[in-house]
Design a protein around this motif. Structure first.
Motif, PDB file in Angstrom:
ATOM      1  N   GLY A 359      13.255  42.172  37.322  1.00 26.42           N
ATOM      2  CA  GLY A 359      13.747  42.683  38.594  1.00 26.42           C
ATOM      3  C   GLY A 359      12.957  43.842  39.149  1.00 26.42           C
ATOM      4  N   LEU A 360      11.713  43.997  38.709  1.00 25.96           N
ATOM      5  CA  LEU A 360      10.870  45.110  39.145  1.00 25.96           C
ATOM      6  C   LEU A 360       9.766  44.621  40.064  1.00 25.96           C
ATOM      7  CD1 LEU A 360      10.460  46.758  35.634  1.00 25.96           C
ATOM      8  CD2 LEU A 360      11.928  47.610  37.477  1.00 25.96           C
ATOM      9  N   ASP A 361       9.404  45.458  41.018  1.00 26.89           N
ATOM     10  CA  ASP A 361       8.285  45.157  41.907  1.00 26.89           C
ATOM     11  C   ASP A 361       7.164  46.133  41.583  1.00 26.89           C
ATOM     12  OD1 ASP A 361       6.660  44.205  43.918  1.00 26.89           O
ATOM     13  OD2 ASP A 361       7.625  45.419  45.484  1.00 26.89           O
ATOM     14  N   PRO A 362       6.215  45.743  40.743  1.00 29.50           N
ATOM     15  CA  PRO A 362       5.200  46.708  40.294  1.00 29.50           C
ATOM     16  C   PRO A 362       4.133  46.958  41.353  1.00 29.50           C
ATOM     17  CG  PRO A 362       4.706  44.554  39.402  1.00 29.50           C
ATOM     18  CD  PRO A 362       6.017  44.408  40.150  1.00 29.50           C
ATOM     19  N   ALA A 363       3.586  48.170  41.336  1.00 29.52           N
ATOM     20  CA  ALA A 363       2.377  48.448  42.102  1.00 29.52           C
ATOM     21  C   ALA A 363       1.183  47.907  41.321  1.00 29.52           C
ATOM     22  CB  ALA A 363       2.221  49.942  42.313  1.00 29.52           C
ATOM     23  N   VAL A 364       0.203  47.381  42.017  1.00 29.95           N
ATOM     24  CA  VAL A 364      -1.067  46.992  41.400  1.00 29.95           C
ATOM     25  C   VAL A 364      -2.088  48.024  41.849  1.00 29.95           C
ATOM     26  CG1 VAL A 364      -2.842  45.214  41.201  1.00 29.95           C
ATOM     27  CG2 VAL A 364      -0.423  44.557  41.345  1.00 29.95           C
ATOM     28  N   LEU A 365      -2.702  48.713  40.903  1.00 27.12           N
ATOM     29  CA  LEU A 365      -3.521  49.877  41.231  1.00 27.12           C
ATOM     30  C   LEU A 365      -4.626  50.073  40.202  1.00 27.12           C
ATOM     31  CD1 LEU A 365      -1.531  53.126  40.280  1.00 27.12           C
ATOM     32  CD2 LEU A 365      -1.051  50.870  39.345  1.00 27.12           C
ATOM     33  N   PRO A 366      -5.691  50.778  40.595  1.00 29.72           N
ATOM     34  CA  PRO A 366      -6.741  51.094  39.617  1.00 29.72           C
ATOM     35  C   PRO A 366      -6.377  52.313  38.793  1.00 29.72           C
ATOM     36  CG  PRO A 366      -7.362  51.936  41.761  1.00 29.72           C
ATOM     37  CD  PRO A 366      -6.056  51.211  41.956  1.00 29.72           C
ATOM     38  N   SER A 367      -7.041  52.463  37.664  1.00 28.40           N
ATOM     39  CA  SER A 367      -6.909  53.659  36.834  1.00 28.40           C
ATOM     40  C   SER A 367      -8.112  54.556  37.060  1.00 28.40           C
ATOM     41  CB  SER A 367      -6.817  53.276  35.355  1.00 28.40           C
ATOM     42  OG  SER A 367      -6.909  54.441  34.560  1.00 28.40           O
ATOM     43  N   GLY A 368      -7.849  55.807  37.379  1.00 26.32           N
ATOM     44  CA  GLY A 368      -8.943  56.757  37.516  1.00 26.32           C
ATOM     45  C   GLY A 368      -9.424  57.311  36.193  1.00 26.32           C
TER      46      GLY A 368
END
Length: 424
Positions: A359-368
């Protein structure tokens, strides 16, 4: 015979258990070292932390071993002895006066996941491996992710004597002092045939999740890092007796280089480039003496290897010009080079699906930041799960992630490993 499916909430992490584990590791810090956690790479204290993990996993019935690089690996067998392993884990070393969550969250999540799998007798075809990597932080020797670089074949025994800490102790000497044989680190290299996938849970060390109200993120790329040391040799002289136009001030040159690095990174920021001078040593260190020498440690990060390297080269070129103008000699020494890594779409998509199952909507993002997962991806398809960092703070005693987010991330990790087990 196929095991009955687990209820959706069967592998739900226990926040209080996670709290106890985090508190226990936070107590393993160098005495009289100041605030936060100081548990440096390849020290007896790092070994003590690994021993806590090893004892916990052994109590769960896992087969536990320490490899030639000092990594600790625990395995729960799957139903198919021939299947390659699915792994998870992170690191337990810290920067000086660091926080209690960086790396440690991924380890305690692995420990709790192992406990849940055993407690609920969760069927899995692949072996599950739980890994604590040694020497992830580059704070002591200038090279990050050494334990994982060794298993990926990116660092060999030949590389270890040349990298030294501030006291002149080399990687090789530090390993020998805690009972590891640096000449044998090649034995720790992982065989890709023995691995199916790897997932690392980590705090974000940034503020994207917090600022967007997301509780979970899935990483699609990890920044690279070009690290170098710049040594400046000026001329020490009396601060009152030497006119401004006759000085060769190493501290003034260092200050100009700091601003130069910032300027270069700002121009390249659209491409995800960042530059930091995280340490400056100046000598002789007297208020009434013009600095005769200085050393700067520079970290350039980026999501594009060409731009990352170009930014580092531009900083050195600009520094050389500034020093020539000031009558200061400059020597630039490369410390480490890690390219940025895009993570495999297949693992990323499985992690996203696992979040949505809960039931989660994850962010898709890079790692710095660099991570062990970046190196492990050289061996097997790898993914990363992020949980929020309050105010984006990390590598500082103020580093904080809410316990509920640690528990949620651990629940996502457990579900994702079993989903990977079913899909691979």
């Amino acid at each position: 015979m196929t095991a009955a499916p687990l209820a959706r909430d069967a592998l739900t992490a226990d926040p209080e258990r996670l709290r106890a584990l985090l508190d226990g590791f936070a107590e393993l810090t160098e005495p009289d070292s100041g605030p936060g956690v100081t548990r440096l790479a390849y020290t007896p204290l790092e070994r003590r932390a690994h021993a806590v993990f090893a004892a916990e996993l052994a109590d769960l019935g896992a087969a536990v071993r320490t490899d030639a690089a000092g990594n600790t690996i625990a395995e729960l067998p799957g139903t198919d002895p021939a299947a390659p392993a699915i792994g998870t884990g992170s690191h337990l070393d810290s920067v000086p006066n660091g926080g209690r969550f960086d790396g440690i969250v991924g380890v305690v999540a692995a420990m709790e996941t192992a406990r849940l799998v055993v407690r609920h007798d969760a069927a899995h075809r692949h072996p599950l491996r739980f890994v604590v990597f040694a020497a992830e932080e580059g704070a002591r020797f200038g090279q990050a992710c050494t334990g994982s670089r060794i298993v990926a074949g990116l660092t060999s025994s030949d590389d270890l004597p040349g990298k030294r800490d501030a006291d002149g102790v080399s990687f090789a000497d530090a390993m020998a002092a805690i009972g590891l044989d640096p000449a044998r680190v090649g034995e720790a290299r992982w065989d890709p045939a023995g691995w199916a996938a790897f997932v690392e849970l980590h705090i974000e060390q940034g503020s994207v999740l917090e600022s967007t109200g997301r509780r979970v993120g899935v990483v699609d790329a990890i920044s690279g890092s070009t690290r170098l040391r710049i040594d400046l040799a000026g001329r020490a002289s009396h601060s009152g007796g030497t006119p401004m136009h006759l000085r060769a001030d190493a501290a003034a040159a260092a200050a100009e280089i700091v601003l130069l690095a910032e300027s270069v990174a700002l121009r390249a920021a659209a491409w995800g480039t960042r530059a930091t001078v995280g340490r400056i040593d100046v000598a002789p260190g007297s208020m009434t003496t013009i600095a005769g020498s200085a050393a700067l440690w520079v970290d350039v990060r980026g999501l594009d290897i060409d731009r990352q390297q170009r930014a580092a080269a531009e900083i050195v070129e600009g520094a050389e010009a500034a020093c020539a103008r000031r009558g200061v000699r400059l020597t630039a020494t490369p410390l480490a080079e890690t390219p940025p890594v895009p993570l495999p779409a297949a693992v990323r998509d499985t992690l996203v699906a696992g979040c949505r199952d809960l039931g989660l909507d994850p962010a898709v993002l890079p790692s710095g930041a660099s991570h062990d997962a970046q190196q492990v991806n050289e061996v097997t398809p790898t993914g990363m799960i992020f949980i929020p960092s309050r105010d984006g703070i990390s590598h500082d005693p103020a580093e904080h992630t809410d316990l509920d987010d640690v528990a949620l991330g651990t629940t996502v990790l457990a579900a994702s490993l079993l989903r990977l087990d079913a899909e691979l």
